[in-house]
Motif scaffolding. Sequence first.
Motif, PDB file in Angstrom:
ATOM      1  N   GLY A 178       0.813  -1.208   0.000  1.00  0.00           N
ATOM      2  CA  GLY A 178       0.000   0.000   0.000  1.00  0.00           C
ATOM      3  C   GLY A 178       0.842   1.250   0.000  1.00  0.00           C
ATOM      4  N   THR A 179       1.413   1.610   1.138  1.00  0.00           N
ATOM      5  CA  THR A 179       2.171   2.859   1.277  1.00  0.00           C
ATOM      6  C   THR A 179       3.365   2.926   0.331  1.00  0.00           C
ATOM      7  OG1 THR A 179       1.545   2.980   3.609  1.00  0.00           O
ATOM      8  CG2 THR A 179       3.381   4.363   2.886  1.00  0.00           C
ATOM      9  N   HIS A 180       4.172   1.865   0.315  1.00  0.00           N
ATOM     10  CA  HIS A 180       5.373   1.849  -0.516  1.00  0.00           C
ATOM     11  C   HIS A 180       5.257   0.908  -1.707  1.00  0.00           C
ATOM     12  CE1 HIS A 180       7.562   3.279   3.316  1.00  0.00           C
ATOM     13  NE2 HIS A 180       7.442   4.299   2.481  1.00  0.00           N
ATOM     14  N   GLY A 181       4.052   0.454  -1.994  1.00  0.00           N
ATOM     15  CA  GLY A 181       3.851  -0.394  -3.162  1.00  0.00           C
ATOM     16  C   GLY A 181       4.420  -1.785  -2.976  1.00  0.00           C
ATOM     17  N   ILE A 182       5.035  -2.320  -4.032  1.00  0.00           N
ATOM     18  CA  ILE A 182       5.541  -3.688  -4.023  1.00  0.00           C
ATOM     19  C   ILE A 182       6.887  -3.762  -3.306  1.00  0.00           C
ATOM     20  CG2 ILE A 182       6.203  -5.652  -5.445  1.00  0.00           C
ATOM     21  CD1 ILE A 182       3.243  -4.875  -5.599  1.00  0.00           C
ATOM     22  N   GLU A 183       7.062  -4.812  -2.481  1.00  0.00           N
ATOM     23  CA  GLU A 183       8.352  -5.066  -1.870  1.00  0.00           C
ATOM     24  C   GLU A 183       8.580  -6.570  -1.788  1.00  0.00           C
ATOM     25  OE1 GLU A 183       7.718  -3.009   1.876  1.00  0.00           O
ATOM     26  OE2 GLU A 183       7.511  -4.926   2.927  1.00  0.00           O
ATOM     27  N   THR A 184       9.867  -6.978  -1.790  1.00  0.00           N
ATOM     28  CA  THR A 184      10.223  -8.389  -1.725  1.00  0.00           C
ATOM     29  C   THR A 184      11.041  -8.663  -0.473  1.00  0.00           C
ATOM     30  OG1 THR A 184      12.246  -8.030  -3.018  1.00  0.00           O
ATOM     31  CG2 THR A 184      10.242  -8.642  -4.230  1.00  0.00           C
ATOM     32  N   HIS A 185      10.850  -9.872   0.089  1.00  0.00           N
ATOM     33  CA  HIS A 185      11.586 -10.294   1.275  1.00  0.00           C
ATOM     34  C   HIS A 185      12.345 -11.568   0.924  1.00  0.00           C
ATOM     35  CE1 HIS A 185       8.946  -7.982   4.372  1.00  0.00           C
ATOM     36  NE2 HIS A 185       8.798  -7.466   3.166  1.00  0.00           N
ATOM     37  N   THR A 186      13.674 -11.520   1.035  1.00  0.00           N
ATOM     38  CA  THR A 186      14.538 -12.646   0.687  1.00  0.00           C
ATOM     39  C   THR A 186      15.495 -12.930   1.838  1.00  0.00           C
ATOM     40  OG1 THR A 186      14.469 -11.960  -1.637  1.00  0.00           O
ATOM     41  CG2 THR A 186      16.167 -13.549  -1.013  1.00  0.00           C
ATOM     42  N   TYR A 187      15.657 -14.194   2.166  1.00  0.00           N
ATOM     43  CA  TYR A 187      16.571 -14.574   3.231  1.00  0.00           C
ATOM     44  C   TYR A 187      17.964 -14.740   2.637  1.00  0.00           C
ATOM     45  CZ  TYR A 187      17.888 -16.666   7.703  1.00  0.00           C
ATOM     46  OH  TYR A 187      18.456 -16.918   8.933  1.00  0.00           O
ATOM     47  N   GLN A 188      18.955 -14.010   3.176  1.00  0.00           N
ATOM     48  CA  GLN A 188      20.278 -14.003   2.563  1.00  0.00           C
ATOM     49  C   GLN A 188      21.352 -13.647   3.579  1.00  0.00           C
ATOM     50  OE1 GLN A 188      19.216 -10.870  -0.253  1.00  0.00           O
ATOM     51  NE2 GLN A 188      20.572  -9.437   0.821  1.00  0.00           N
ATOM     52  N   TYR A 189      22.611 -13.916   3.193  1.00  0.00           N
ATOM     53  CA  TYR A 189      23.746 -13.542   4.028  1.00  0.00           C
ATOM     54  C   TYR A 189      24.015 -12.059   3.797  1.00  0.00           C
ATOM     55  CZ  TYR A 189      28.107 -14.025   6.602  1.00  0.00           C
ATOM     56  OH  TYR A 189      29.105 -13.908   7.542  1.00  0.00           O
ATOM     57  N   THR A 190      24.111 -11.300   4.883  1.00  0.00           N
ATOM     58  CA  THR A 190      24.162  -9.848   4.782  1.00  0.00           C
ATOM     59  C   THR A 190      25.400  -9.283   5.463  1.00  0.00           C
ATOM     60  OG1 THR A 190      21.745  -9.858   4.890  1.00  0.00           O
ATOM     61  CG2 THR A 190      22.835  -7.738   5.193  1.00  0.00           C
ATOM     62  N   LYS A 191      25.902  -8.165   4.918  1.00  0.00           N
ATOM     63  CA  LYS A 191      26.996  -7.422   5.548  1.00  0.00           C
ATOM     64  C   LYS A 191      26.549  -6.004   5.846  1.00  0.00           C
ATOM     65  CE  LYS A 191      30.864  -9.996   3.553  1.00  0.00           C
ATOM     66  NZ  LYS A 191      32.142  -9.889   2.802  1.00  0.00           N
ATOM     67  N   SER A 192      27.201  -5.366   6.796  1.00  0.00           N
ATOM     68  CA  SER A 192      26.896  -3.990   7.154  1.00  0.00           C
ATOM     69  C   SER A 192      27.534  -3.039   6.153  1.00  0.00           C
ATOM     70  CB  SER A 192      27.438  -3.681   8.555  1.00  0.00           C
ATOM     71  OG  SER A 192      28.858  -3.592   8.514  1.00  0.00           O
ATOM     72  N   PRO A 193      27.165  -1.749   6.174  1.00  0.00           N
ATOM     73  CA  PRO A 193      27.813  -0.773   5.281  1.00  0.00           C
ATOM     74  C   PRO A 193      29.330  -0.727   5.434  1.00  0.00           C
ATOM     75  CG  PRO A 193      25.828   0.163   6.217  1.00  0.00           C
ATOM     76  CD  PRO A 193      26.055  -1.147   6.930  1.00  0.00           C
ATOM     77  N   ALA A 194      29.814  -1.121   6.624  1.00  0.00           N
ATOM     78  CA  ALA A 194      31.266  -1.150   6.855  1.00  0.00           C
ATOM     79  C   ALA A 194      31.875  -2.485   6.456  1.00  0.00           C
ATOM     80  CB  ALA A 194      31.557  -0.872   8.326  1.00  0.00           C
ATOM     81  N   ASP A 195      31.095  -3.311   5.751  1.00  0.00           N
ATOM     82  CA  ASP A 195      31.533  -4.611   5.248  1.00  0.00           C
ATOM     83  C   ASP A 195      31.773  -5.620   6.368  1.00  0.00           C
ATOM     84  OD1 ASP A 195      31.887  -6.084   2.890  1.00  0.00           O
ATOM     85  OD2 ASP A 195      34.065  -6.062   3.130  1.00  0.00           O
ATOM     86  N   GLU A 196      31.171  -5.383   7.526  1.00  0.00           N
ATOM     87  CA  GLU A 196      31.235  -6.349   8.614  1.00  0.00           C
ATOM     88  C   GLU A 196      30.095  -7.346   8.445  1.00  0.00           C
ATOM     89  OE1 GLU A 196      33.452  -6.706  11.045  1.00  0.00           O
ATOM     90  OE2 GLU A 196      34.645  -5.042  10.271  1.00  0.00           O
ATOM     91  N   PRO A 197      30.354  -8.641   8.659  1.00  0.00           N
ATOM     92  CA  PRO A 197      29.281  -9.629   8.482  1.00  0.00           C
ATOM     93  C   PRO A 197      28.172  -9.477   9.521  1.00  0.00           C
ATOM     94  CG  PRO A 197      31.230 -10.643   9.454  1.00  0.00           C
ATOM     95  CD  PRO A 197      31.623  -9.252   9.064  1.00  0.00           C
ATOM     96  N   ILE A 198      26.950  -9.405   9.048  1.00  0.00           N
ATOM     97  CA  ILE A 198      25.783  -9.392   9.930  1.00  0.00           C
ATOM     98  C   ILE A 198      25.252 -10.812  10.088  1.00  0.00           C
ATOM     99  CG2 ILE A 198      23.370  -8.625  10.118  1.00  0.00           C
ATOM    100  CD1 ILE A 198      24.175  -6.020   8.818  1.00  0.00           C
ATOM    101  N   GLY A 199      25.368 -11.593   9.035  1.00  0.00           N
ATOM    102  CA  GLY A 199      24.879 -12.966   9.079  1.00  0.00           C
ATOM    103  C   GLY A 199      23.618 -13.123   8.256  1.00  0.00           C
ATOM    104  N   PHE A 200      22.997 -14.287   8.347  1.00  0.00           N
ATOM    105  CA  PHE A 200      21.769 -14.547   7.609  1.00  0.00           C
ATOM    106  C   PHE A 200      20.615 -13.766   8.229  1.00  0.00           C
ATOM    107  CE2 PHE A 200      24.087 -18.388   6.257  1.00  0.00           C
ATOM    108  CZ  PHE A 200      23.847 -18.307   4.885  1.00  0.00           C
ATOM    109  N   VAL A 255      12.609  -2.471  -0.805  1.00  0.00           N
ATOM    110  CA  VAL A 255      11.506  -1.554  -1.124  1.00  0.00           C
ATOM    111  C   VAL A 255      11.936  -0.678  -2.295  1.00  0.00           C
ATOM    112  CG1 VAL A 255       9.856   0.117  -0.201  1.00  0.00           C
ATOM    113  CG2 VAL A 255      10.961  -1.527   1.340  1.00  0.00           C
ATOM    114  N   PRO A 256      11.659  -1.078  -3.534  1.00  0.00           N
ATOM    115  CA  PRO A 256      12.129  -0.321  -4.715  1.00  0.00           C
ATOM    116  C   PRO A 256      11.625   1.116  -4.754  1.00  0.00           C
ATOM    117  CG  PRO A 256      11.384  -2.515  -5.354  1.00  0.00           C
ATOM    118  CD  PRO A 256      10.968  -2.326  -3.932  1.00  0.00           C
ATOM    119  N   ALA A 257      10.427   1.385  -4.284  1.00  0.00           N
ATOM    120  CA  ALA A 257       9.844   2.726  -4.389  1.00  0.00           C
ATOM    121  C   ALA A 257      10.694   3.787  -3.701  1.00  0.00           C
ATOM    122  CB  ALA A 257       8.433   2.735  -3.825  1.00  0.00           C
ATOM    123  N   ILE A 258      11.391   3.403  -2.634  1.00  0.00           N
ATOM    124  CA  ILE A 258      12.235   4.369  -1.926  1.00  0.00           C
ATOM    125  C   ILE A 258      13.707   3.959  -1.986  1.00  0.00           C
ATOM    126  CG2 ILE A 258      10.417   5.212  -0.396  1.00  0.00           C
ATOM    127  CD1 ILE A 258      11.450   3.306   1.743  1.00  0.00           C
TER     128      ILE A 258
END
Length: 277
Positions: free
Chosen positions: A133-155, A161-164
């Motif tokens: 509704g507010t931000h239209g279409i969004e997708t949720h995917t489970y993945q291995y993630t890192k922080s902006p400082a390239d530190e591992p956050i984990g799965f 949210v493409p709209a923003i």
Amino acid sequence: MKKGQKASGFIAEAQEAGYINGYPDGTFRPDAPITRGDMAIILAQVFPTPFSVTADFTDVSPNMKAYEAISEILSVNITIGYPDHTFKPTAHVTRGQFSAFLARGLEPEFKNDARIPHSYMKDKTKTYTYNTGTHGIETHTYQYTKSPADEPIGFSWARNVPAINETYIYGEVETRKNLIHAYPVVDRFDPPLLGYPIEVGTTHSIYPSAEGKPLTPSDVTHTITAVGVTVETPYRTFTNAVEVTVLFGYKEYFVEGFAKVKTVNDNGTVFELIDVE
């Protein structure tokens, strides 16, 4: 430990990486059995654990050495404990059990095994698409993630949210008491999305400290008001949804294996599942 021992090189590398420590007397005792509590400590150091819920196992308490580690591996879906609501931290671990825990730390597919019967968590091997509704279409995917400082956050779940042009990271954590969303870095938890057991009248409090105490109307944010509800979404029609009534006239609908599939208010639908791949 002697250089000629088969595991000596692996033990030395694991110690250097900070994954394990020996005993205060300078020994490692490679032939001694390992407990589930010790295993939790090792796994919590090996795998990034970006958030931690309170371990509510009946045989685990905050004064235990492994308490925080057990809480962390529960939060990242490496363990769910035993059906009798225990973790058995002093029990010895078999080679098969250790392999299962290790696999859950490495692969989302195996994390799906660390959930209660009739779990409401999403399948970590699939991508979910919603109309918000507010931000239209969004997708949720489970993945291995890192922080902006390239530190591992984990799965974690990545909410794109493409709209923003933003991606938000969250964890979907399940205990035998409730289903929760958690957020890394800021160490924040939402009120429980869904409380167990699944039955009409179950309520969830904003403040964890209120658990076990009488609740005031302002404390209660979610109440199960119906079960076995039929709910239509663009993805498909569900016939076994749980209806949760939230403050301000909102109703949310949850389905086993899909988490939340729809939200409505007096003005109509404000959130719904439209595809799963």
